[in-house]
Design a protein around this motif. Sequence first.
Motif: not given
Ligand code: SAM
Length: 124
Positions: A34, A47, A49, A51, A71, A73-75, A93, A95, A97-98
Amino acid sequence: PRVRDIMNRQVISITEDEEIRVAAKRLLKDETNHLPVLDGNGTLVGIITTYDVSKAVVTDGRLRQVKDIMTRKVIKTTPDEPVDIAAQKLERNNISALPVVDTTNRVVGILSAIDLGKLFGGRR
Ligand code: SAM
């Protein structure tokens, strides 16, 4: 415990105007998944990643900059937040990491599922 007790203060970030390949290099070099994305003022705007980088490679070779694929809309969390609330945000969500921000939306840390894991088992 609160987020500040277990967050990682060594934050590796990137700016929104960098090329995606720079983000890819940084992710590889620092063995992180991240990167908080900052604007020119150092404010959190997104953010990115591993991914997102992988997806950009397979879907559209014309995408160039971090801001094209991040992305927006960061959580996020804050140093004062109880860790169980932060853990719920990760879980709900899907994910791992925050970014941890102060009141001016500057990144002061990052909280990952790995950091949460350290609360249990007591290792490190
Ligand atoms: N399950 C997989 C994983 O854990 O990577 C994919 C799903 S996760 C929803 C992947 C997406 O989440 C990416 O597009 C990334 O930019 C987004 N993401 C990761 N951390 C985030 C955060 N703290 N706030 C918002 N989006 C986030």
